[in-house]
Design a protein around this motif. Sequence first.
Motif, PDB file in Angstrom:
ATOM      1  N   ASP A 150       0.828  -1.216   0.000  1.00 31.14           N
ATOM      2  CA  ASP A 150       0.000   0.000   0.000  1.00 31.14           C
ATOM      3  C   ASP A 150       0.857   1.259   0.000  1.00 31.14           C
ATOM      4  N   LEU A 151       2.129   1.113   0.360  1.00 32.57           N
ATOM      5  CA  LEU A 151       3.024   2.278   0.402  1.00 32.57           C
ATOM      6  C   LEU A 151       3.675   2.549  -0.957  1.00 32.57           C
ATOM      7  N   LEU A 152       4.003   1.484  -1.679  1.00 30.43           N
ATOM      8  CA  LEU A 152       4.648   1.668  -2.991  1.00 30.43           C
ATOM      9  C   LEU A 152       4.480   0.428  -3.847  1.00 30.43           C
ATOM     10  N   THR A 153       4.570   0.645  -5.161  1.00 32.82           N
ATOM     11  CA  THR A 153       4.579  -0.486  -6.087  1.00 32.82           C
ATOM     12  C   THR A 153       5.785  -0.344  -7.000  1.00 32.82           C
ATOM     13  N   ILE A 154       6.280  -1.472  -7.471  1.00 28.74           N
ATOM     14  CA  ILE A 154       7.419  -1.462  -8.406  1.00 28.74           C
ATOM     15  C   ILE A 154       6.876  -1.910  -9.763  1.00 28.74           C
ATOM     16  N   GLU A 155       7.037  -1.030 -10.758  1.00 26.71           N
ATOM     17  CA  GLU A 155       6.493  -1.363 -12.079  1.00 26.71           C
ATOM     18  C   GLU A 155       7.514  -1.133 -13.181  1.00 26.71           C
ATOM     19  N   ARG A 156       7.324  -1.878 -14.277  1.00 29.24           N
ATOM     20  CA  ARG A 156       8.176  -1.686 -15.447  1.00 29.24           C
ATOM     21  C   ARG A 156       7.552  -0.593 -16.300  1.00 29.24           C
ATOM     22  N   LYS A 157       8.346   0.444 -16.627  1.00 33.73           N
ATOM     23  CA  LYS A 157       7.801   1.542 -17.436  1.00 33.73           C
ATOM     24  C   LYS A 157       8.660   1.799 -18.679  1.00 33.73           C
ATOM     25  N   THR A 158       8.064   2.441 -19.662  1.00 32.88           N
ATOM     26  CA  THR A 158       8.754   2.759 -20.917  1.00 32.88           C
ATOM     27  C   THR A 158       9.143   4.243 -20.917  1.00 32.88           C
TER      28      THR A 158
END
Lengths: 666, 666
Positions: B478-486
């Motif tokens: 709920d504090l942060l998410t790790i995502e793959r971005k372009t």
Amino acid sequence: MANIQVNKTAHPFDKTRFEALLNRRFFYAPAFEIYGGVAGLYDYGPPGSSLQSNIIAEWRKHFIVEEHMLEVDTTIMTPAPVFETSGHVARFADWMVKDLKTGEVLRADHLVKNVLEARLDGDKEARGLATAPPKEDDKKKKKKDKAKPTAVKLSDEVVTEYETILAKLDNYSGPELGELCRKHNIRNPDTDNEVSEPQQFNLMFASSIGPTGQHPGFLRPETAQGHFLNFSRLLEFNNDRIPFASAQIGRSFRNEISPRAGLLRVREFTMAEIEHYVDPEDKRHERFSEVRDVELDLLDRDTQASGSTKVTRMKIGDAVDKGIVANETLGYFLARIHLFLVKIGINPTRLRFRQHMANEMAHYATDCWDAEIQNSYGWTECVGCADRAAYDLSVHSAKTGHPLVVRQALKEPIITEKLVAEFDKKTFGKTFRKDAALIQNIVEGMDEAMLTKLQGELAQGSTTITSSDGREFKLTPDLLTIERKTFKQSIREFTPNVIEPSFGLGRILYALLEHSFWSREQDVERGVLSLPAVVAPTKVLIVPLSAKPEFDPLVREVSAKLRKAGIFSRVDDSNATIGKRYARNDELGTPFGLTIDFAYLTISSTFALAATQKRTMTLRERDTTGQLIGDIDEVIAIVTELVNGTIDWAEACRRLPAYDGVQAVE
Amino acid sequence: MANIQVNKTAHPFDKTRFEALLNRRFFYAPAFEIYGGVAGLYDYGPPGSSLQSNIIAEWRKHFIVEEHMLEVDTTIMTPAPVFETSGHVARFADWMVKDLKTGEVLRADHLVKNVLEARLDGDKEARGLATAPPKEDDKKKKKKDKAKPTAVKLSDEVVTEYETILAKLDNYSGPELGELCRKHNIRNPDTDNEVSEPQQFNLMFASSIGPTGQHPGFLRPETAQGHFLNFSRLLEFNNDRIPFASAQIGRSFRNEISPRAGLLRVREFTMAEIEHYVDPEDKRHERFSEVRDVELDLLDRDTQASGSTKVTRMKIGDAVDKGIVANETLGYFLARIHLFLVKIGINPTRLRFRQHMANEMAHYATDCWDAEIQNSYGWTECVGCADRAAYDLSVHSAKTGHPLVVRQALKEPIITEKLVAEFDKKTFGKTFRKDAALIQNIVEGMDEAMLTKLQGELAQGSTTITSSDGREFKLTPDLLTIERKTFKQSIREFTPNVIEPSFGLGRILYALLEHSFWSREQDVERGVLSLPAVVAPTKVLIVPLSAKPEFDPLVREVSAKLRKAGIFSRVDDSNATIGKRYARNDELGTPFGLTIDFAYLTISSTFALAATQKRTMTLRERDTTGQLIGDIDEVIAIVTELVNGTIDWAEACRRLPAYDGVQAVE
């Protein structure tokens, strides 16, 4: 139509816009700007460099080539003894005062001028005579240049007193400036603090030559000494004849106390100086008749001493005849300076020649006039023209023992008769021994009357002379005889006088930019620099309608043909609209534009051009924005004549049809 | 006949006569000569000044105009911080040694060179290989320039060792030079005293800017920094495009330790410098194909390191292809430099390009070649051409915080993908309060691998991270998410590299004078300077047969017509014989002479000229002394073409009849 009337004075001169233009187009910029800058040092960018070198090229033609002057190129670094002899070490100084609290250093005469002018402005405002006060941002800019005026009414007597002080400003000594500060309560306008008594500050940059630190040197503050030291070589180069002139264009340096006023007061600048060597007994000029009728605005020293700055318009011939200008050679150069300045684009109605006042002039000079050009900072000295008499050559000659003189065979030898003493050396020596030389000196020092008396006494048998230490010596006819002899002098040896026109090129360049600047009547944002073609940085801008590669061969062809004709052009094939590209070049002062648009031509219907004729281009004139159209080679021929000044735009309009098609959105 | 063969090498180069000519005709002379002179400072007289400004004019055409370079004119006086940043304050120094008894200061590398060369000369003499020893007066002159050779035979090993040292001389450090002095017993040749250990001496002249003495400044030792500091403005002026070049011609100063060798080593000199800005990833040059086949004599660094100075003749295209010259742009300028030097009259067989050795080159440079010209002092660096990489722009940018970079829109945006942390700012802030920023920084500092791990742990529910001070923090999804971005990068920002051709104009001028000097086969006393018309101080000498006033109108007419044709002429109406007047102008390098002799004409009988034709004059060519005759306007047209280089003398001889009458006693 192409030949529309141009109103260059529709908008009053707007200094903020003007300065923004110069900065944006990189005419010049503060040197070391990314390091925070240094007051009084400026770099010229591409258009400023070109403008400067074009002014120099025209100067070379107008002075050096036209009059066969001998150009020299001497060093800037100068050993101290040279400037000790010339008087610069002792006297090349300005008076400075210090803010008593902050220690800020100000030039004393500038302080007096700025404060009194501000008070007079404030008085005008209080009397309701002032023009509209400057805009806010302009005021801020001006703060550094000028004390801020406040609307305080002064008495009529005070106004007159201030005006008199300002008219005579260049005539005050340091102590007098100090007295003015006390009497009129002149303070540092930035802090309102009192200032110190004026002290002298030498304006030469000092350095040291060689690795030992034992040879002090200075950067020259003028190029003149380099001419004088080479006088003998130059005279020999000129087959030992005078008059002749040497000329030099080069950098000089003055460590100004607190330089402001942009290019007008800088610490490093390019000068062009002429040293014209004349016979002190004959300062006529053989070409004076060519300039006799040139009219100048003169402000002589008597007018200034009376507290006025009213000029008198006068033919230079009359000014010399009346003795207002000291001699023909000086007058000749004043006229030639005027012609040069007007030729490169200085507005003649804003040009005057101001004579130096007694205290202002170097003590050795016999007359000195400054060409002053009016600009937003006031009237600025841009060229000095002084008769330096024999001063420089004499002092260097005396110091070095190297004769800097002219030796002329006299057409008629000068025959003189005088009494001389002939000594019987042998008897004389035997008689007086070690006193012989002393006695001989006494006799040889006698004037005609004394020798006549001595001759009479010897005829009587003997006489007695007394040395300065009181001893008496008896002279008899066997020791010496006094006889009348004839002398023939066939060589005349003399130190020539020097007339010196000295040009501050940066100041001229700045004044020229101000005089050239205006805005289009319909569009105050669109600044134009109406520089004459002879000095414009770029003469012709080539504008292909688009950056498409189809245009390349034709652009190259036009470029090459112009280069062959000696015309410096630039191509702008950027993606900006034609209108924007021309606006940019109006700001750069480019007088002519060629638009290449051969493929998609809209021909003016009023002119019968053959439909097959595709190789056309249009020619645009900067000031009128008028456009003409014609065959490429024809247009190149016309633009070449325009740039060389052999025809004007009106003539071009007679030779080529106007173009009024729409090429692109301007 | 006019077209006689000229033997310019009939007499060996005679330095004494050569120097006497330059002095007598005032090409240049020691500055402040009447004050005893100052080593390393020279003044140019009229012919030297003209020669210099003609070389500069040709340089402007060949480089600035031809390649649309942006000319700048920046200040000489430079505040100290600029040269602190550029490295000059720390490193712009030479190694000097002191004579241990007299205190005389000598440049360490020059001392080693002079002493070893003298020993090698002495060895040659001892082996009977030396050429005839110089005459007595020549020896005296040389004493100041060179250690005097004495005939002492050296062993073969020593000869080889000395030769190797000399080939690598520019590569030695100060301590190494000191070691060489000790090892080979190198002493001050003037006194035979030992010398001290080498010490560094900074070559910049120091001064102080402004009245307070608190702002140290230096005179620039090169013009380059003035270009670099204005880079942003120049780039903008060029519509933000590269490659482009800035160019500057101006004075620079180096406080040489003990300048000798005349104009070749001076303390004040005029330079012409180009700074060409290129993309570091693309150093091709669009016009390289035009110069690809130009052949140069190259002396690369490997050859020198092996102790040899043998040049290789090579096409510049091949040299770049083989990697001997680092890149096309550098190669392009080497070829252009070669073409320029040959055009103004440098003998191509006495011109080589020497590559800098590793230690000699500035640490930041990637490659550097000197154009060296052979003259009586040896091979002298006259033009340097260096790839300075991004050094200067980078250091000034870092120091001032002002970006000196190019920003280019990428044709293809660069697409990259990567893991990034997205924080729920509100919750995150509430949870961690004042530690929120710290934790965010830790996460943002993580690399791809650490983020992958974190992403996995968060997917499991929670994880803990530790700060550098050992505290632990619990992270939940709920504090942060790790995502793959372009990511899309559409602008490329980079610091351009700089290729710098840098010309020492005084050295080129001196070498050109040496290469131009010769004596007539029949008459060793008669020196001639065969300067090409393009740089000759005066193009045409007008010689009226006598100084009689009848000649004046015609002299004025010819003068005016030449001026209109753009040809700079001089009149010599002195009383000297025609022969003497021409001899004087042969010494001044004047390529053409016009003799006006209309009243008393002797017409060559082999040509049928109408008897009524009085308006003729003769045209003389300097090198052959051949003379042609023709109608005044015809001769003016021919001489204009000759000066402009559109025809040569052979062609002129075809167009005009030879004149072989006797005009006056030569």
